[in-house]
Every structure is written in structure tokens, then in C-alpha cells.
Design a protein around this motif. Structure first.
Motif, PDB file in Angstrom:
ATOM      1  N   ARG A   3      82.106 104.603  82.635  1.00 25.72           N
ATOM      2  CA  ARG A   3      83.507 104.199  82.484  1.00 25.72           C
ATOM      3  C   ARG A   3      83.847 103.929  81.021  1.00 25.72           C
ATOM      4  NH1 ARG A   3      86.311 105.573  87.026  1.00 25.72           N
ATOM      5  NH2 ARG A   3      85.150 104.976  88.871  1.00 25.72           N
ATOM      6  N   GLU A  44      85.446 113.178  85.079  1.00 28.91           N
ATOM      7  CA  GLU A  44      85.993 112.421  86.213  1.00 28.91           C
ATOM      8  C   GLU A  44      87.507 112.577  86.148  1.00 28.91           C
ATOM      9  OE1 GLU A  44      86.275 107.820  87.860  1.00 28.91           O
ATOM     10  OE2 GLU A  44      84.760 108.376  86.380  1.00 28.91           O
ATOM     11  N   ASN A 131      78.487 109.156  89.275  1.00 24.03           N
ATOM     12  CA  ASN A 131      78.604 107.833  88.661  1.00 24.03           C
ATOM     13  C   ASN A 131      77.687 106.785  89.294  1.00 24.03           C
ATOM     14  OD1 ASN A 131      80.450 108.415  86.637  1.00 24.03           O
ATOM     15  ND2 ASN A 131      82.205 108.150  87.981  1.00 24.03           N
ATOM     16  N   GLU A 151      86.857 111.370  81.213  1.00 25.59           N
ATOM     17  CA  GLU A 151      87.673 111.115  82.397  1.00 25.59           C
ATOM     18  C   GLU A 151      89.136 111.347  82.038  1.00 25.59           C
ATOM     19  OE1 GLU A 151      87.871 106.253  82.211  1.00 25.59           O
ATOM     20  OE2 GLU A 151      86.253 107.189  83.352  1.00 25.59           O
TER      21      GLU A 151
END
Length: 228
Positions: A3, A44, A131, A151
């Protein structure tokens, strides 16, 4: 695990003009200097688009069951599209980096996308569970020193044609389409985030993954960590 941890760059693009402001930094320079082989993962992708499937038109009456059926079809289509865009961005980003490397050599090599995806598949790592795996597991599967991942979130409150029609008919402000993209590099040895790049685009969302990849590589060129 992959992330975004920080915002270090913002790019604002509109259909009428463009304004770019950059502010970036290498978070762990000493780790970046040790990298020799870098793998690029499928992106992502999140899509938040206006759902035309469950709208009933004049003279059309939809049962609750039909609405639910159309909603499920829409979600399945969105899931397929997310995965398609994810792998397109992965390949296009590699293409752009390799093209730039021909003129401006990097200190690292980038693992071929086909090799990356083949290794992930052999290790039982899929797009759906990517992930869920640690950096150590990805390092063991890919045999690389660093992982470049990204992402992208696309927000499209209504189709472009509908938005234009409403603007013409009502002369009122409407929510703008928006794409937010974050690209990061993680060190496989420590698992640390060592570089991050963010991109924001407002307005027309007709650009392809190839076009987005070109923008990302071009705009990050001055701060990309592996420049010689």
C-alpha cells in the motif's frame, strides 16, 4: 503490504491545460544503490464508475431479481476490467522504462514481465492474493532485489457523453473524472518502501494504459532512483 505510505508527488492534468508540480525524495538511498534486478508487479486497480446496467428506461419495468442480475453482471465486468488494466499497466510500464533505458541507462535491469508472472504462478501467487504475500515470499518467488508496484484508482461519476450533455443543458458544475496513480519501489531485503511517486489526472479519462505509463515514466524521470 504494498500500500502507499506517503505522497511525494502530485500531477494535475486537465483537458484544457496542464500544470505539473513535483516534489519527491528517495526514502532509503543506501538500499536503492544495492539493487541490480527489479521486478514490476501487476497494478492494483480500483474502478468507481457510473453503473448504467441497473437503470430502467422509459417504458421498462425491472423486477428486483432483474436488477440484482444486472448488478452482478456489472460487478463481474468491472472485476474483469480491473484485472485487464492491471496487467496492461504492468507491461506498459516495463515497455516505457526499457525504451528510456536505451537512451538514459539505469543502474538496474528490469525483469521481463512474462518471467515475473510465470514465477508468481509457479509459486501459487495470483492477482487475487498478491497483497497477502510478504516481501520475503515475493523475493523467494521472483529472485529480485526490489519490487516496483503500483495502484490506480479511477473515479468516473458519469460517462463522458452524459457529463457533457448535462453541462450543456444545465450549465451546472458536475463532478470531474479523476485518476489517482501511485508507483512505489520496495527493497526485498528489508521490505522497506524506498521510493514513491504519485500522479493525479482530472478531466478526460479516455487515455489508455500505454498513455498513462508514458506520463508516469516521463514525469518521474528526474527523480527515478536508478539513473546513472
Amino acid at each position: 503490504m504494498l500500500r502507499s505510505l506517503s505522497i511525494v508527488l502530485a500531477v494535475l492534468l486537465t483537458t484544457a491545460c496542464s500544470q505539473r508540480v513535483y516534489s519527491t525524495k528517495e526514502l532509503v538511498p543506501q538500499a536503492l544503490s544495492q539493487h541490480k534486478l527489479v521486478a514490476i508487479l501487476p497494478f492494483e486497480v480500483q474502478l468507481d464508475q457510473f453503473n448504467m446496467q441497473t437503470i430502467s428506461y422509459v417504458g421498462e419495468e425491472l423486477s428486483q431479481a432483474e436488477v440484482e442480475k444486472r448488478r452482478q453482471r456489472w460487478e463481474e465486468k468491472q472485476q474483469e476490467q480491473r484485472k485487464l488494466v492491471a496487467y496492461q499497466l504492468q507491461q506498459e510500464l516495463l515497455n516505457q522504462l526499457v525504451q528510456r533505458q536505451a537512451k538514459h541507462p539505469y543502474s538496474v535491469q528490469f525483469q521481463n514481465v512474462a518471467e515475473t508472472n510465470s514465477r508468481l504462478e509457479r509459486a501459487g501467487i495470483t492477482y487475487a492474493n498478491l497483497n497477502d504475500h510478504s516481501m520475503a515470499e515475493l523475493k523467494a518467488a521472483l529472485g529480485v532485489d526490489a519490487i516496483l508496484s503500483g495502484e490506480t484508482s479511477l473515479f468516473q461519476p458519469m460517462p463522458n457523453g452524459v457529463a457533457v450533455a448535462l453541462l450543456v443543458l444545465t450549465n451546472a458544475g458536475i463532478p470531474q473524472n479523476e485518476v489517482l496513480t501511485n508507483v512505489t519501489i520496495h527493497d526485498c531485503q528489508s521490505g522497506d518502501l524506498v521510493w514513491s511517486f504519485n500522479h493525479q489526472q482530472l478531466g478526460d479519462l479516455s487515455a489508455s494504459p500505454a498513455a498513462l505509463a508514458r506520463v508516469l515514466v516521463r514525469n518521474s524521470a528526474r527523480t527515478f532512483p536508478y539513473r546513472r
